[in-house]
Structure formats: structure tokens, C-alpha cells
Scaffold this active site. Sequence first.
Site, PDB file in Angstrom:
ATOM      1  N   THR A 186     -10.871  -7.045   9.166  1.00 35.69           N
ATOM      2  CA  THR A 186      -9.435  -6.841   8.905  1.00 35.69           C
ATOM      3  C   THR A 186      -8.790  -6.217  10.133  1.00 35.69           C
ATOM      4  OG1 THR A 186      -9.823  -6.584   6.558  1.00 35.69           O
ATOM      5  CG2 THR A 186      -7.777  -5.636   7.407  1.00 35.69           C
ATOM      6  N   THR A 198      -1.798  11.557   5.782  1.00 31.72           N
ATOM      7  CA  THR A 198      -0.459  11.426   5.201  1.00 31.72           C
ATOM      8  C   THR A 198      -0.589  11.440   3.677  1.00 31.72           C
ATOM      9  OG1 THR A 198       0.202  10.158   7.131  1.00 31.72           O
ATOM     10  CG2 THR A 198       1.593   9.918   5.199  1.00 31.72           C
ATOM     11  N   GLY A 216       0.818  -1.214   0.000  1.00 31.52           N
ATOM     12  CA  GLY A 216       0.000   0.000   0.000  1.00 31.52           C
ATOM     13  C   GLY A 216       0.849   1.260   0.000  1.00 31.52           C
ATOM     14  N   PHE A 217       0.181   2.374   0.218  1.00 30.96           N
ATOM     15  CA  PHE A 217       0.856   3.677   0.116  1.00 30.96           C
ATOM     16  C   PHE A 217       1.975   3.809   1.163  1.00 30.96           C
ATOM     17  CE2 PHE A 217       0.143   8.141   1.911  1.00 30.96           C
ATOM     18  CZ  PHE A 217       1.271   8.659   1.272  1.00 30.96           C
ATOM     19  N   THR A 220      -6.438  -2.623  -2.417  1.00 28.72           N
ATOM     20  CA  THR A 220      -6.364  -1.180  -2.676  1.00 28.72           C
ATOM     21  C   THR A 220      -4.928  -0.751  -2.991  1.00 28.72           C
ATOM     22  OG1 THR A 220      -6.181  -0.783  -0.302  1.00 28.72           O
ATOM     23  CG2 THR A 220      -8.367  -0.537  -1.267  1.00 28.72           C
ATOM     24  N   LYS A 243     -10.470   0.159  14.356  1.00 30.87           N
ATOM     25  CA  LYS A 243      -9.133   0.534  14.837  1.00 30.87           C
ATOM     26  C   LYS A 243      -9.126   0.661  16.358  1.00 30.87           C
ATOM     27  CE  LYS A 243      -6.535   1.107  11.060  1.00 30.87           C
ATOM     28  NZ  LYS A 243      -5.327   0.327  10.788  1.00 30.87           N
ATOM     29  N   ASP A 247      -4.897 -12.240   2.893  1.00 30.95           N
ATOM     30  CA  ASP A 247      -5.872 -11.383   3.573  1.00 30.95           C
ATOM     31  C   ASP A 247      -5.752 -11.683   5.070  1.00 30.95           C
ATOM     32  OD1 ASP A 247      -8.158 -10.417   4.784  1.00 30.95           O
ATOM     33  OD2 ASP A 247      -9.504 -11.047   3.160  1.00 30.95           O
ATOM     34  N   TYR A 300     -14.310   1.502  10.272  1.00 32.73           N
ATOM     35  CA  TYR A 300     -12.881   1.821  10.329  1.00 32.73           C
ATOM     36  C   TYR A 300     -12.508   2.349  11.713  1.00 32.73           C
ATOM     37  CZ  TYR A 300      -8.388   3.740   8.798  1.00 32.73           C
ATOM     38  OH  TYR A 300      -7.050   4.014   8.658  1.00 32.73           O
TER      39      TYR A 300
END
Length: 345
Positions: A115, A198, A28-29, A53, A172, A74, A168
Amino acid sequence: MRKQTNPDHGPRGTVQPLALNVVAGGAGFIGSHLCRALLDRGDSVLCLDTLQTARPSNLRALEGQPRFRFIRHDISQPLPPEVLRLAPRITRVWNLACPASPPHYQRDPEHTMLTNVVGTNHLLRLAETAKARFLLTSTSEVYGDPEIHPQAEDYRGNVSCTGPRACYDEGKRAAEALAFDYARAGRAQVRVARIFNTYGPNMDPSDGRVVSNLICQALRGDELTVCGDGSQTRSFCYVSDMVAGLMALMEAEIDGTEPVNLGNPAELTVNELLGHVIALTGTRAPVVHRPLPVDDPRRRRPDISRARALLDWAPRVALAEGLEATCAWFAEELASEPAAAGAAG
Ligand code: UDP
């Protein structure tokens, strides 16, 4: 540390216990920059990613590196036996695996929640078995739409557990709770970073984030989308600063029973960000206003006193410099796109 071409063998054939990092979400990023930095310091990296993603080119750039291995996986599913078998060699487990952009994490909210919660548990168990240190990338979203400004770690947040961001935010929060329970029980050494907005190279042009959207729209000459009246604020951290903060936190000899905010405290409105992007790109495209998403936080700025004190860390890259580098990167990226590609959504 001197770099070696063979990951396992030292100069006289002696076996070197090189650091083996498991990086979930490593394609990812932020994950791709972290993998690169770990490889650059001489470590080995085992990257787990669904590629849901992640940009495939992030992974392609890493796959050419020695000491890098990728397994498509996953984390909400049990870890593959080939990963578990490596436990005796694993020294660090990094969890960056979750879509982080609202349109992406809301596409399959059940999977986002699993996840974060079940996936984090799988990785914590791996860290426990491996006696490896574990780092969770949590988020400023745990503060929800904050009533306290700026947000310090002891602020408990204003999160809706029923809204569309809950999969989300609450995922988290639950992941943090789980990590701190492992730490309290002495089952794993834990670090929790709360990452604020970010940006930088390797973002997905279709990520839907404000920085990537505005830059890509400006470069393509498309309408510039501002949600609401653009007076809401965010504080944007350049990705190299974020990775330096994550690495400092992982290696810090702290007890790890408290989260640490990582982000850039320079706060600006979306309209101000828009002004920077217009000035940088010279776009003359019109600005269009879209409805503010449900539960969109009004203001966000990290209090990074704890990171400064514990890690001696603070961001170095100013917004103008970071945006310029990001714009240059997106310009190259878009130039290689097929002509008919649509705008970022
Ligand atoms: N936003 C915007 N235009 C866009 C995408 C987002 O004005 O094209 C707004 C969004 O409503 C929010 C802010 O920019 O107020 C930051 O959004 P982003 O999705 O980047 O991050 P997050 O909301 O998760 O902080």
C-alpha cells in the site's frame, strides 16, 4: 470562495474549473476530516478507500454532501479507469491510505508495505498525468526509536528494518523516497507531511491506539491497559490542527523537496495521559500493565520549527480541550453500540 450547489457550473452557466481532490484513505480517521474541510471550502472530493480500517459511519456522513464521490478501491492495485479518465480535472492528490495503528498495519504486513510503496506510486503517476499537486502523509515512525530528541526533519532515524513495525516504517520511508524522486525529476509537485500521533472524533474505537483504548475502556468501565511501565512519551495533536497543517502544506508555494513534521510538541508520558483520562471520565476501573510492544519507541516529540517557518502553522487545541471533545464523541459513539460489543483491543 462562494459555495455552489452545482459543482461544474457557475452563475451564468459558465463552466467553473473547480478544484477536484482525490483523497485516498478519505474514509479513515484523518481522511474523513480532511474530506469534510475540502468540501467546506468549496472543492470537490473523490474519495478512494478500501474500508478495511475505516469506520463506515465516517463515509455515510460524507456521502450526504454535494461534490463528494466515493469509489471503493485498494491503491496497491492499478487505479480504476474511471479515476484515470478524470485526470484532466484533478488538481490535488492526497495519499492518506494506510492502516496507521500497529495492530492493524501488522495484521497483513505485506499489504501494508505494498500500500505504501506501490500505492504511492500509482497516486504519484496519477498526479503526474493530471499535473496535480501530490501530498504524502508520512509518519513520525520514520524516526523509529529516536536517539535525537525532539525529532527534526534532518534526523535520519533509528528504524529496525527487520522488526514487526518495519512494514509501516520502512514502507513510509520508501514512499517518501519515491515521492522525492518524482519531485527531483520534475514529474510532480510533491509535499510530504510527517504526521505525529493524532487523536479526535472519528477514530475507530477498536483502533488499538492509546488514546482511543484508554477513553473507550474508561467509558465502558473496563480495565485500563498501559503498555510497559507507562513512562514512554508521545505528543498528541488534535485532528482539526492536523488537517489545518495538511491543507497549509498542500497549498504552500514551497519547492517541496523536504518533508515537514506536523504534530503537537506538548509531550507527555502514557501515565500522564492515563491521569487525564481518569480525571475526565471519573472511571474507577483498575489499571493493568501489558508488555511493551516490540520496537515501541521510548520517546517522541516533533520539532515543528520548519512547519512554523514555512506554513506559519502551529497547533491551537490544548490536550485538555481536545481530550474532552474526544471523550464526548466516544461517549455518543459507544452509546449507539450493541450492548454485547467487546472492549477495544
Ligand atoms: N499503549 C498503551 N496502552 C494501549 C495502547 C498503547 O500503553 O492500550 C502505548 C503504546 O505501547 C505506545 C503508546 O501507548 O507506547 C502509543 O501507542 P499508539 O499505538 O497509540 O501509537 P504509536 O505507538 O504508534 O505511537
